[in-house]
Design a protein around this motif. Structure first.
Motif, PDB file in Angstrom:
ATOM      1  N   PHE A  94       0.830  -1.209   0.000  1.00  0.00           N
ATOM      2  CA  PHE A  94       0.000   0.000   0.000  1.00  0.00           C
ATOM      3  C   PHE A  94       0.867   1.263   0.000  1.00  0.00           C
ATOM      4  O   PHE A  94       0.517   2.257  -0.645  1.00  0.00           O
ATOM      5  CB  PHE A  94      -0.967  -0.002   1.180  1.00  0.00           C
ATOM      6  CG  PHE A  94      -2.151  -0.914   0.979  1.00  0.00           C
ATOM      7  CD1 PHE A  94      -3.091  -0.661  -0.005  1.00  0.00           C
ATOM      8  CD2 PHE A  94      -2.315  -2.033   1.774  1.00  0.00           C
ATOM      9  CE1 PHE A  94      -4.179  -1.499  -0.188  1.00  0.00           C
ATOM     10  CE2 PHE A  94      -3.403  -2.875   1.597  1.00  0.00           C
ATOM     11  CZ  PHE A  94      -4.342  -2.611   0.607  1.00  0.00           C
ATOM     12  N   ASP A  95       2.005   1.236   0.708  1.00  0.00           N
ATOM     13  CA  ASP A  95       2.932   2.380   0.674  1.00  0.00           C
ATOM     14  C   ASP A  95       3.430   2.610  -0.753  1.00  0.00           C
ATOM     15  O   ASP A  95       3.449   3.746  -1.243  1.00  0.00           O
ATOM     16  CB  ASP A  95       4.151   2.125   1.573  1.00  0.00           C
ATOM     17  CG  ASP A  95       3.861   2.194   3.067  1.00  0.00           C
ATOM     18  OD1 ASP A  95       2.745   2.594   3.463  1.00  0.00           O
ATOM     19  OD2 ASP A  95       4.768   1.813   3.852  1.00  0.00           O
ATOM     20  N   GLY A  96       3.841   1.520  -1.413  1.00  0.00           N
ATOM     21  CA  GLY A  96       4.360   1.633  -2.778  1.00  0.00           C
ATOM     22  C   GLY A  96       3.308   2.107  -3.763  1.00  0.00           C
ATOM     23  O   GLY A  96       3.593   2.918  -4.640  1.00  0.00           O
ATOM     24  N   MET A  97       2.092   1.610  -3.608  1.00  0.00           N
ATOM     25  CA  MET A  97       1.022   2.028  -4.516  1.00  0.00           C
ATOM     26  C   MET A  97       0.696   3.509  -4.343  1.00  0.00           C
ATOM     27  O   MET A  97       0.527   4.231  -5.325  1.00  0.00           O
ATOM     28  CB  MET A  97      -0.226   1.187  -4.296  1.00  0.00           C
ATOM     29  CG  MET A  97      -1.350   1.558  -5.243  1.00  0.00           C
ATOM     30  SD  MET A  97      -2.758   0.441  -5.053  1.00  0.00           S
ATOM     31  CE  MET A  97      -3.928   1.266  -6.130  1.00  0.00           C
ATOM     32  N   ALA A  98       0.619   3.987  -3.103  1.00  0.00           N
ATOM     33  CA  ALA A  98       0.313   5.403  -2.865  1.00  0.00           C
ATOM     34  C   ALA A  98       1.400   6.300  -3.458  1.00  0.00           C
ATOM     35  O   ALA A  98       1.099   7.291  -4.146  1.00  0.00           O
ATOM     36  CB  ALA A  98       0.152   5.667  -1.369  1.00  0.00           C
ATOM     37  N   ALA A  99       2.656   5.955  -3.224  1.00  0.00           N
ATOM     38  CA  ALA A  99       3.761   6.756  -3.766  1.00  0.00           C
ATOM     39  C   ALA A  99       3.757   6.723  -5.295  1.00  0.00           C
ATOM     40  O   ALA A  99       3.991   7.749  -5.952  1.00  0.00           O
ATOM     41  CB  ALA A  99       5.096   6.244  -3.228  1.00  0.00           C
TER      42      ALA A  99
END
Length: 158
Positions: free
Chosen positions: A132-137
């Motif tokens: 989820f961190d990677g997708m948001a960034a």
């Protein structure tokens, strides 16, 4: 007890651009490191089929969830089919809202609940958090690039 992951980002792109990136499932492979493949009609009750990368490698897990609510241009949510006896439930909510001239605010809320949530969170929590961190960034980077709002550092002069 619940397992919750929340993200809140300001994005230097119009809300319409961020919404377009977020709902263009055919292009996920170009920018989304967590869910490189997805498809859905975005109609409430319809499935959303995803290929999810829970680890850093190439292995993808197939995941089918179901669209709950869609407010075009602003919000959509989906959930897994609840496990028997309510042992595990999940919801993912994504919102895009204008916040100024050419900018918007993106929020993502993911929650697993039910008696099995602590177990599943313990087993898959770090992969979910990383994903989820990677997708948001990546959503921020993709939308800002498309909008021409990405900050670029000039190459050093020689």
């Amino acid at each position: 007890m619940s397992f919750v992951l929340d993200h809140s980002l300001e994005i230097t792109a119009p809300a319409a651009t961020v919404w377009a990136v977020l709902t263009d499932f055919d292009s996920y492979g170009e920018w989304n490191p967590f869910v490189p493949r997805a498809s859905s009609t975005m109609r409430p009750g319809a499935p959303i089929d995803m290929s999810v990368r829970l680890t850093g490698g190439d292995k993808l897990r197939q995941q089918r969830e179901y669209i709950n609510t869609v407010e075009p241009g602003r919000y959509f949510s989906y959930s897994m089919k609840p496990a028997p006896l309510g042992l595990l439930r999940s919801i993912r909510e994504q919102t895009v809202a204008p916040s100024g001239a050419g900018t918007c605010h993106y929020t993502s809320h993911f929650e697993m609940s039910g008696p099995l949530a602590p177990v599943v969170g313990g087993l898959m929590g770090s992969g979910l958090r990383r994903g989820f961190d990677g997708m948001a960034a990546a959503l921020k980077a993709r939308a800002e690039t498309l909008a021409g709002g990405a900050k670029h550092t000039p190459a050093p002069r020689r």
